[in-house]
Design a protein around this motif. Structure first.
Motif, PDB file in Angstrom:
ATOM      1  N   GLY A   1       0.825  -1.181  -0.071  1.00  2.20           N
ATOM      2  CA  GLY A   1       0.075   0.129  -0.051  1.00  2.20           C
ATOM      3  C   GLY A   1       1.036   1.375  -0.158  1.00  2.20           C
ATOM      4  N   ARG A   2       1.931   1.326   0.956  1.00  2.00           N
ATOM      5  CA  ARG A   2       2.674   2.441   0.764  1.00  2.00           C
ATOM      6  C   ARG A   2       3.278   2.543  -0.377  1.00  2.00           C
ATOM      7  NH1 ARG A   2       7.924   3.298   1.393  1.00  2.00           N
ATOM      8  NH2 ARG A   2       8.291   1.024   1.527  1.00  2.00           N
ATOM      9  N   LEU A   3       3.730   1.689  -1.134  1.00  2.00           N
ATOM     10  CA  LEU A   3       4.589   1.703  -2.520  1.00  2.00           C
ATOM     11  C   LEU A   3       3.676   2.373  -3.365  1.00  2.00           C
ATOM     12  CD1 LEU A   3       6.583  -1.738  -2.974  1.00  2.00           C
ATOM     13  CD2 LEU A   3       7.233   0.568  -2.064  1.00  2.00           C
ATOM     14  N   PHE A   4       2.362   2.106  -3.515  1.00  2.00           N
ATOM     15  CA  PHE A   4       1.462   2.526  -4.514  1.00  2.00           C
ATOM     16  C   PHE A   4       0.700   3.952  -4.118  1.00  2.00           C
ATOM     17  CE2 PHE A   4       2.100  -1.639  -5.910  1.00  2.00           C
ATOM     18  CZ  PHE A   4       1.746  -1.659  -7.265  1.00  2.00           C
ATOM     19  N   GLU A   5       1.089   4.226  -2.841  1.00  6.17           N
ATOM     20  CA  GLU A   5       0.313   5.535  -2.343  1.00  6.17           C
ATOM     21  C   GLU A   5       0.660   7.022  -2.982  1.00  6.17           C
ATOM     22  OE1 GLU A   5       1.216   6.877   1.845  1.00  6.17           O
ATOM     23  OE2 GLU A   5      -0.829   5.790   2.035  1.00  6.17           O
ATOM     24  N   PRO A   6       1.993   7.169  -3.507  1.00  4.34           N
ATOM     25  CA  PRO A   6       2.225   8.501  -4.383  1.00  4.34           C
ATOM     26  C   PRO A   6       1.585   8.771  -5.365  1.00  4.34           C
ATOM     27  CG  PRO A   6       4.256   7.231  -3.360  1.00  4.34           C
ATOM     28  CD  PRO A   6       3.142   6.251  -3.355  1.00  4.34           C
ATOM     29  N   ASP A   7       1.161   9.927  -5.858  1.00  5.21           N
ATOM     30  CA  ASP A   7       0.541  10.111  -7.058  1.00  5.21           C
ATOM     31  C   ASP A   7       1.441  10.360  -8.313  1.00  5.21           C
ATOM     32  OD1 ASP A   7      -1.488  11.222  -8.892  1.00  5.21           O
ATOM     33  OD2 ASP A   7      -1.638  12.902  -8.174  1.00  5.21           O
ATOM     34  N   TYR A   8       1.331   9.270  -9.059  1.00  7.78           N
ATOM     35  CA  TYR A   8       2.105   8.988 -10.368  1.00  7.78           C
ATOM     36  C   TYR A   8       1.361   9.418 -11.387  1.00  7.78           C
ATOM     37  CZ  TYR A   8       5.477   6.400  -7.661  1.00  7.78           C
ATOM     38  OH  TYR A   8       6.578   6.006  -6.483  1.00  7.78           O
ATOM     39  N   GLY A   9       2.112  10.013 -12.377  1.00  6.87           N
ATOM     40  CA  GLY A   9       1.504  10.191 -13.763  1.00  6.87           C
ATOM     41  C   GLY A   9       1.347   8.853 -14.558  1.00  6.87           C
ATOM     42  N   LEU A  10       0.254   8.955 -15.676  1.00  7.11           N
ATOM     43  CA  LEU A  10       0.220   7.881 -16.303  1.00  7.11           C
ATOM     44  C   LEU A  10       0.015   8.381 -17.811  1.00  7.11           C
ATOM     45  CD1 LEU A  10      -1.200   6.593 -13.625  1.00  7.11           C
ATOM     46  CD2 LEU A  10      -1.584   4.502 -15.044  1.00  7.11           C
ATOM     47  N   ASN A  11       0.590   7.455 -18.651  1.00  5.44           N
ATOM     48  CA  ASN A  11       0.631   7.743 -20.188  1.00  5.44           C
ATOM     49  C   ASN A  11      -0.632   7.025 -20.742  1.00  5.44           C
ATOM     50  OD1 ASN A  11       0.955   8.966 -22.556  1.00  5.44           O
ATOM     51  ND2 ASN A  11       2.840   7.812 -23.052  1.00  5.44           N
ATOM     52  N   ILE A  12      -1.827   7.264 -20.252  1.00  4.75           N
ATOM     53  CA  ILE A  12      -3.072   6.622 -20.685  1.00  4.75           C
ATOM     54  C   ILE A  12      -3.574   7.109 -21.893  1.00  4.75           C
ATOM     55  CG2 ILE A  12      -5.505   6.452 -20.329  1.00  4.75           C
ATOM     56  CD1 ILE A  12      -4.919   6.473 -17.440  1.00  4.75           C
ATOM     57  N   ASN A  13      -3.033   8.229 -22.592  1.00  4.55           N
ATOM     58  CA  ASN A  13      -3.373   8.709 -23.869  1.00  4.55           C
ATOM     59  C   ASN A  13      -2.349   8.331 -24.839  1.00  4.55           C
ATOM     60  OD1 ASN A  13      -5.608   9.965 -25.474  1.00  4.55           O
ATOM     61  ND2 ASN A  13      -4.575  11.895 -25.276  1.00  4.55           N
ATOM     62  N   ARG A  14      -1.222   7.559 -24.524  1.00  5.19           N
ATOM     63  CA  ARG A  14      -0.528   7.015 -25.146  1.00  5.19           C
ATOM     64  C   ARG A  14       0.291   8.223 -25.954  1.00  5.19           C
ATOM     65  NH1 ARG A  14       0.580   3.340 -22.442  1.00  5.19           N
ATOM     66  NH2 ARG A  14       1.379   1.923 -24.205  1.00  5.19           N
ATOM     67  N   LEU A  15       0.928   9.246 -25.543  1.00  7.47           N
ATOM     68  CA  LEU A  15       1.508  10.191 -26.099  1.00  7.47           C
ATOM     69  C   LEU A  15       3.048   9.671 -26.651  1.00  7.47           C
ATOM     70  CD1 LEU A  15       0.745  13.401 -23.762  1.00  7.47           C
ATOM     71  CD2 LEU A  15      -0.292  12.663 -25.956  1.00  7.47           C
ATOM     72  N   ASP A  16       3.522  10.122 -27.690  1.00 10.64           N
ATOM     73  CA  ASP A  16       4.860   9.456 -28.112  1.00 10.64           C
ATOM     74  C   ASP A  16       5.975   9.965 -27.379  1.00 10.64           C
ATOM     75  OD1 ASP A  16       6.325   7.982 -29.985  1.00 10.64           O
ATOM     76  OD2 ASP A  16       7.041   9.992 -30.988  1.00 10.64           O
TER      77      ASP A  16
END
Length: 447
Positions: free
Chosen positions: A56-71
């Motif tokens: 839970g602690r490892l996944f707690e920070p707010d990371y960005g994700l490239n869901i829109n698949r930007l190059d």
């Protein structure tokens, strides 16, 4: 539940976009994986297989994700020159979680062999991907696998058709690259058909000084009489969190040789599940961990002997310096009908400082009565008598400590069957112990 909530909200808000930039066989299992993740939540330390890592602690920070698949603007073939000297490989790249399709290597693969983007191959051969994808990576009992399955949009496929032997080693460089803190969800599918053979070398690198969180799920199907050599080398940095789940299913008379080498990292959690489902199957697991500072490495393995006449051998060695923390939990499960099983599991650990911590838990669970099984573990410090002996002969304390650590870890390195890779790792391990391995040699990305 705060750690889970951000991913639940993310999926609810972005499901359509996630699916739009992926392929139907991957989308078909997303909602089921989402339901499993929402039900399970991240495992706590009360869960046996996760008792040494606070997920839970490892996944707690707010990371960005490239869901829109930007190059991602990078040509790794031009910038990355870290292949092993004298090892002739077919070289491929995965940038974050996307297979790099530009400037593919000119080396020709044997007829029928496929190495490429999971998303693209799924669009062309949906029935083939649907047959294997998410079949042994069960989302019902593992939240990380469920999270990866609901968010992954691309990855890598390696397919070797029946009877084909791929002579040249296939090298895959996984590069983490971003201008912001980033979460990457990578997927790998390996299918080795009957009597086929392939050697795979996966290298993990981080090209930017950012916080990265990587989830990776690998499914490998090794069919009757097939052979898979899988080498995984991690050289990232202290800001990297890597959570990798590897699932392997072996058929009759198949052979798997898996080597996991962690040379530089931040926090690493590797899960390896191997199912020996056909008589005569053999697997060999070797692990090598070198950690210092505040690095953490947690390896968790499960080998299930389901049928008679199967063999497994497992050796993991750790060298921990500074305030590093290591964990190894290995379990061999011998089912009722798995007579004539032969299994050996060993975990050997060296704590070079009093502040280093190692947790070890080798386990045998046997329900058959005609087996040969053994397991053991040790945790110790550098031998004072050996240090004194070398210092009496003019060797400095620092050099003596380095030589003892190097000798301790050599047993795992020497088990690597690819001679050029073995020689290269001897060099890298020595540099690592000397504190010289800060980045990859010859890599323009890391400068």
């Amino acid at each position: 539940m705060q750690s889970e909530k951000q991913y639940i909200d993310l999926y609810n808000e972005c499901r359509e976009m996630i699916c739009r930039h992926s392929a139907e066989p991957m989308n078909a299992v997303r909602d089921r994986a989402f339901d499993d993740f929402r039900r399970l939540g991240f495992p706590t330390k009360k869960v046996e297989r996760y008792k040494y890592t606070d997920m839970g602690r490892l996944f707690e920070p707010d990371y960005g994700l490239n869901i829109n698949r930007l190059d991602i603007p990078v040509n790794p073939y031009d910038a990355f020159k870290c292949d092993v000297p004298n090892l002739s490989t077919s070289l491929y790249f995965v940038v974050n979680d996307t297979f790099h399709t530009k400037n593919l290597p000119k080396s020709l693969l044997p007829e029928g062999v496929m190495i490429g983007s999971l998303c693209e191959i799924a669009a062309k051969k949906p029935d083939f991907i649907a047959k294997y994808y998410a079949r042994i990576a069960d989302t019902k009992d593992d939240a990380v696998t469920a999270l990866n399955t609901m968010l992954a949009q691309d990855g890598l496929v390696v397919y070797v058709p029946q009877g084909v032997k791929v002579e040249r080693t296939v090298q895959v460089i996984n590069i983490l690259r971003s201008d912001v803190d980033l979460m990457v969800n990578r997927r790998v599918l390996i299918v080795v058909e009957p009597e086929a053979e392939i050697k795979l070398l996966f290298c993990d690198h981080a090209a930017d000084d950012r916080n990265f969180l990587t989830t990776q799920v690998v499914e490998a199907f090794v069919e009757e009489g097939a052979s898979l050599d899988l080498y995984c080398l991690e050289e990232t940095h202290a800001k990297n969190v890597r959570v990798s789940n590897l699932y392997i299913e072996q058929a009759e008379n198949s052979r798997v040789n898996h080597n996991m080498i962690t040379l530089h990292n931040g926090t690493t959690r590797n899960r390896t599940d191997i199912s020996l489902s056909g008589q005569g199957a053999e697997c060999m697991l070797n692990g090598c961990v070198i950690a210092d500072g505040s690095q953490r490495v947690d390896n968790n393995t499960l080998i299930v002997h389901k049928v008679p006449h199967c063999t497994s051998n497992e050796l993991y060695k750790y060298v921990l310096d500074g305030q590093a923390t290591g964990a190894f939990a290995g379990r061999v499960l011998v089912m009722k009908d798995a007579q004539k099983t032969a299994s050996v599991m060993q975990n050997r650990n060296l704590c070079a400082t009093k502040e280093a911590r190692m947790y070890t838990q080798p386990m045998l669970e046997i329900y058959a009565d005609d087996v040969k099984c053994a397991h053991g573990s040790t945790v110790g410090q550098l031998n004072d008598a050996a240090l004194f002996y070398m210092r009496q002969r003019g060797i400095s304390l620092k050099e003596a400590r380095l030589l003892l650590q190097f000798a301790f870890i050599n047993e795992v390195i020497d088990s690597i069957r690819l001679a050029p890779l073995r020689d290269r790792l001897h060099h890298l391990v020595e540099k690592r112990f000397r504190g010289e391995l800060k980045k990859c040699e010859g890599c323009k990305l890391c400068k």
